[in-house]
Each structure stands twice: as structure tokens, then as C-alpha cells.
Design a protein around this motif. Structure first.
Motif, PDB file in Angstrom:
ATOM      1  N   LEU A 159       0.834  -1.213   0.000  1.00  0.00           N
ATOM      2  CA  LEU A 159       0.000   0.000   0.000  1.00  0.00           C
ATOM      3  C   LEU A 159       0.864   1.256   0.000  1.00  0.00           C
ATOM      4  N   ALA A 160       1.945   1.250   0.762  1.00  0.00           N
ATOM      5  CA  ALA A 160       2.872   2.391   0.768  1.00  0.00           C
ATOM      6  C   ALA A 160       3.492   2.564  -0.615  1.00  0.00           C
ATOM      7  N   SER A 161       3.835   1.459  -1.266  1.00  0.00           N
ATOM      8  CA  SER A 161       4.375   1.494  -2.620  1.00  0.00           C
ATOM      9  C   SER A 161       3.368   2.124  -3.572  1.00  0.00           C
ATOM     10  N   CYS A 162       2.125   1.723  -3.470  1.00  0.00           N
ATOM     11  CA  CYS A 162       1.068   2.266  -4.317  1.00  0.00           C
ATOM     12  C   CYS A 162       0.927   3.775  -4.094  1.00  0.00           C
ATOM     13  N   MET A 163       0.903   4.202  -2.844  1.00  0.00           N
ATOM     14  CA  MET A 163       0.718   5.628  -2.548  1.00  0.00           C
ATOM     15  C   MET A 163       1.926   6.455  -2.989  1.00  0.00           C
ATOM     16  N   LEU A 164       3.127   5.930  -2.763  1.00  0.00           N
ATOM     17  CA  LEU A 164       4.330   6.656  -3.162  1.00  0.00           C
ATOM     18  C   LEU A 164       4.395   6.801  -4.683  1.00  0.00           C
ATOM     19  N   THR A 165       4.135   5.714  -5.390  1.00  0.00           N
ATOM     20  CA  THR A 165       4.198   5.798  -6.848  1.00  0.00           C
ATOM     21  C   THR A 165       3.041   6.625  -7.406  1.00  0.00           C
ATOM     22  N   LEU A 166       1.905   6.636  -6.745  1.00  0.00           N
ATOM     23  CA  LEU A 166       0.812   7.508  -7.166  1.00  0.00           C
ATOM     24  C   LEU A 166       1.225   8.975  -7.042  1.00  0.00           C
ATOM     25  N   THR A 167       1.959   9.297  -5.991  1.00  0.00           N
ATOM     26  CA  THR A 167       2.497  10.650  -5.829  1.00  0.00           C
ATOM     27  C   THR A 167       3.453  10.974  -6.966  1.00  0.00           C
ATOM     28  N   PHE A 168       4.323  10.019  -7.310  1.00  0.00           N
ATOM     29  CA  PHE A 168       5.237  10.220  -8.431  1.00  0.00           C
ATOM     30  C   PHE A 168       4.451  10.455  -9.734  1.00  0.00           C
ATOM     31  N   ILE A 169       3.399   9.659  -9.944  1.00  0.00           N
ATOM     32  CA  ILE A 169       2.585   9.788 -11.157  1.00  0.00           C
ATOM     33  C   ILE A 169       2.003  11.191 -11.276  1.00  0.00           C
ATOM     34  N   VAL A 170       1.440  11.679 -10.184  1.00  0.00           N
ATOM     35  CA  VAL A 170       0.830  13.011 -10.208  1.00  0.00           C
ATOM     36  C   VAL A 170       1.867  14.085 -10.531  1.00  0.00           C
ATOM     37  N   CYS A 171       2.990  14.070  -9.813  1.00  0.00           N
ATOM     38  CA  CYS A 171       4.032  15.086 -10.047  1.00  0.00           C
ATOM     39  C   CYS A 171       4.625  14.978 -11.443  1.00  0.00           C
ATOM     40  N   MET A 172       4.908  13.765 -11.887  1.00  0.00           N
ATOM     41  CA  MET A 172       5.488  13.581 -13.211  1.00  0.00           C
ATOM     42  C   MET A 172       4.514  14.027 -14.298  1.00  0.00           C
ATOM     43  N   SER A 173       3.254  13.657 -14.152  1.00  0.00           N
ATOM     44  CA  SER A 173       2.255  14.018 -15.156  1.00  0.00           C
ATOM     45  C   SER A 173       2.049  15.524 -15.231  1.00  0.00           C
ATOM     46  N   LEU A 174       1.983  16.172 -14.080  1.00  0.00           N
ATOM     47  CA  LEU A 174       1.759  17.617 -14.053  1.00  0.00           C
ATOM     48  C   LEU A 174       2.924  18.413 -14.619  1.00  0.00           C
ATOM     49  N   PHE A 175       4.139  18.018 -14.284  1.00  0.00           N
ATOM     50  CA  PHE A 175       5.289  18.856 -14.608  1.00  0.00           C
ATOM     51  C   PHE A 175       6.166  18.351 -15.753  1.00  0.00           C
ATOM     52  N   LEU A 176       5.966  17.077 -16.158  1.00  0.00           N
ATOM     53  CA  LEU A 176       6.748  16.544 -17.283  1.00  0.00           C
ATOM     54  C   LEU A 176       5.864  15.994 -18.397  1.00  0.00           C
ATOM     55  N   GLY A 177       4.596  15.819 -18.105  1.00  0.00           N
ATOM     56  CA  GLY A 177       3.674  15.221 -19.062  1.00  0.00           C
ATOM     57  C   GLY A 177       3.451  13.749 -18.743  1.00  0.00           C
ATOM     58  N   VAL A 178       2.375  13.216 -19.264  1.00  0.00           N
ATOM     59  CA  VAL A 178       1.968  11.852 -18.919  1.00  0.00           C
ATOM     60  C   VAL A 178       2.927  10.789 -19.465  1.00  0.00           C
ATOM     61  N   LYS A 179       3.731  11.138 -20.468  1.00  0.00           N
ATOM     62  CA  LYS A 179       4.676  10.157 -21.026  1.00  0.00           C
ATOM     63  C   LYS A 179       5.770   9.791 -20.017  1.00  0.00           C
ATOM     64  N   ALA A 180       6.141  10.724 -19.140  1.00  0.00           N
ATOM     65  CA  ALA A 180       7.208  10.451 -18.165  1.00  0.00           C
ATOM     66  C   ALA A 180       6.868   9.280 -17.237  1.00  0.00           C
ATOM     67  N   PRO A 181       5.695   9.265 -16.590  1.00  0.00           N
ATOM     68  CA  PRO A 181       5.413   8.094 -15.742  1.00  0.00           C
ATOM     69  C   PRO A 181       5.229   6.805 -16.534  1.00  0.00           C
ATOM     70  N   ILE A 182       4.843   6.936 -17.788  1.00  0.00           N
ATOM     71  CA  ILE A 182       4.748   5.736 -18.633  1.00  0.00           C
ATOM     72  C   ILE A 182       6.149   5.202 -18.904  1.00  0.00           C
ATOM     73  N   ASN A 183       7.091   6.085 -19.241  1.00  0.00           N
ATOM     74  CA  ASN A 183       8.469   5.661 -19.517  1.00  0.00           C
ATOM     75  C   ASN A 183       9.121   5.002 -18.314  1.00  0.00           C
ATOM     76  N   PHE A 184       8.794   5.475 -17.111  1.00  0.00           N
ATOM     77  CA  PHE A 184       9.359   4.907 -15.882  1.00  0.00           C
ATOM     78  C   PHE A 184       8.528   3.733 -15.340  1.00  0.00           C
ATOM     79  N   SER A 185       7.502   3.323 -16.071  1.00  0.00           N
ATOM     80  CA  SER A 185       6.602   2.227 -15.653  1.00  0.00           C
ATOM     81  C   SER A 185       5.949   2.493 -14.296  1.00  0.00           C
ATOM     82  N   THR A 186       5.738   3.758 -13.991  1.00  0.00           N
ATOM     83  CA  THR A 186       5.183   4.121 -12.692  1.00  0.00           C
ATOM     84  C   THR A 186       3.730   3.681 -12.552  1.00  0.00           C
ATOM     85  N   PHE A 187       2.951   3.754 -13.635  1.00  0.00           N
ATOM     86  CA  PHE A 187       1.572   3.278 -13.584  1.00  0.00           C
ATOM     87  C   PHE A 187       1.540   1.782 -13.270  1.00  0.00           C
ATOM     88  N   THR A 188       2.449   1.045 -13.887  1.00  0.00           N
ATOM     89  CA  THR A 188       2.512  -0.406 -13.673  1.00  0.00           C
ATOM     90  C   THR A 188       2.883  -0.731 -12.239  1.00  0.00           C
TER      91      THR A 188
END
Length: 148
Positions: free
Chosen positions: A92-121
Motif C-alpha cells: 500500500l505504501a508502494s502504491c501511494m508513493l508511486t501515485l504521488t510520483f505519477i501526479v508530479c510527473m504528469s503535471l510537470f513533465l507530461g503523462v509520457k514520463a510516468p509511462i516511460n518509468f513504468s510508474t503506472f505499472t
């Protein structure tokens, strides 16, 4: 209920744990310098520069603290997942931490960044792991056996 996830949860725990520990090794320079094949940061300063791009609303000293906190969290989560201790909470901590990464990456780098880092996965796999009924070949499993 029969746990039919024995091998799958073990592989998922290991792959998620390694997915947290490898980037930490990269940012600490253990995997080689920036410019080497498959090295994203190569050192702490490059990692903090990247972190600052994910949190442009924070001052540099606060970004340093956030980088340290994220790194500590990633090490703890990675180790807990690999050894299988408090696995549900670590997932659960992993899910929440990576969800935080997804939000920050998507907002400031675009949605492709979390896809490239497999953060959604990683986020989705962590949530799935948290729902597994038991964790065979883990410290959690040993402590469950001891309490029976």
C-alpha cells in the motif's frame, strides 16, 4: 480460501522490491556515472535536479529533504517487499508513493514520463499485491505459522 497466488506474489514482491532499490542504487552512484548505458542519474545531485523538476513549487532545500525522504521510503519499501515483512502495508505504501510520483510527473513533465518509468505499472501492481490473501515464503508467512 486457497491461496493460488504463491509464485505470482513472490515474483511480484521481488520485482517491485527491486524496482525500488535499483533507482536508489542509480542515484547514489552505485551503478555507474551519468552517461553510462541505462544510468538515469548517476549521482545524488542529478537526482535532486530531477526531483526539483517534479516539484518546482518547492525551494531547493525542501527539494533536498523530499529527495531524502523519497529515497528512505523507497529503500524501506523495497526491502520489506523482498523479505515479505508487513507486506500488505509495504504494498500500500508502494502504491501511494508511486501515485504521488505519477501526479508530479504528469503535471510537470507530461503523462509520457510516468509511462516511460513504468510508474503506472508499479502503482497498479502494488495495489494488486496488497489484495493478495497471503504471502508464501515471507516473514509474514512465518509469523502466521508461528501464531497457529
Amino acid at each position: 480460501m486457497k491461496n493460488s497466488f504463491k509464485i505470482a506474489q513472490l515474483l511480484l514482491r521481488f520485482s517491485l522490491g527491486i524496482s525500488f532499490l535499483t533507482p536508489v542504487s542509480d542515484r547514489l552512484g552505485f551503478l555507474g556515472p551519468m552517461g553510462n548505458k541505462n544510468i538515469e542519474w548517476g549521482n545524488w545531485n542529478n537526482f535532486i535536479d530531477y526531483t526539483a523538476t517534479l516539484m518546482p513549487f518547492l525551494s531547493r532545500p525542501v527539494v533536498n529533504v523530499m529527495g531524502i525522504m523519497a529515497t528512505i521510503a523507497e529503500v524501506i519499501i523495497g526491502i520489506l517487499l523482498i523479505i515479505g515483512f508487513k507486506t500488505r502495508y509495504a504494498a500500500l505504501a508502494s502504491c501511494m508513493l508511486t501515485l504521488t510520483f505519477i501526479v508530479c510527473m504528469s503535471l510537470f513533465l507530461g503523462v509520457k514520463a510516468p509511462i516511460n518509468f513504468s510508474t503506472f505499472t508499479v502503482c497498479s501492481a502494488s495495489l494488486l499485491l496488497s489484495a493478495v490473501p497471503g504471502y508464501k515464503w515471507s516473514i509474514d508467512d512465518l509469523s502466521d505459522d508461528a501464531s497457529k
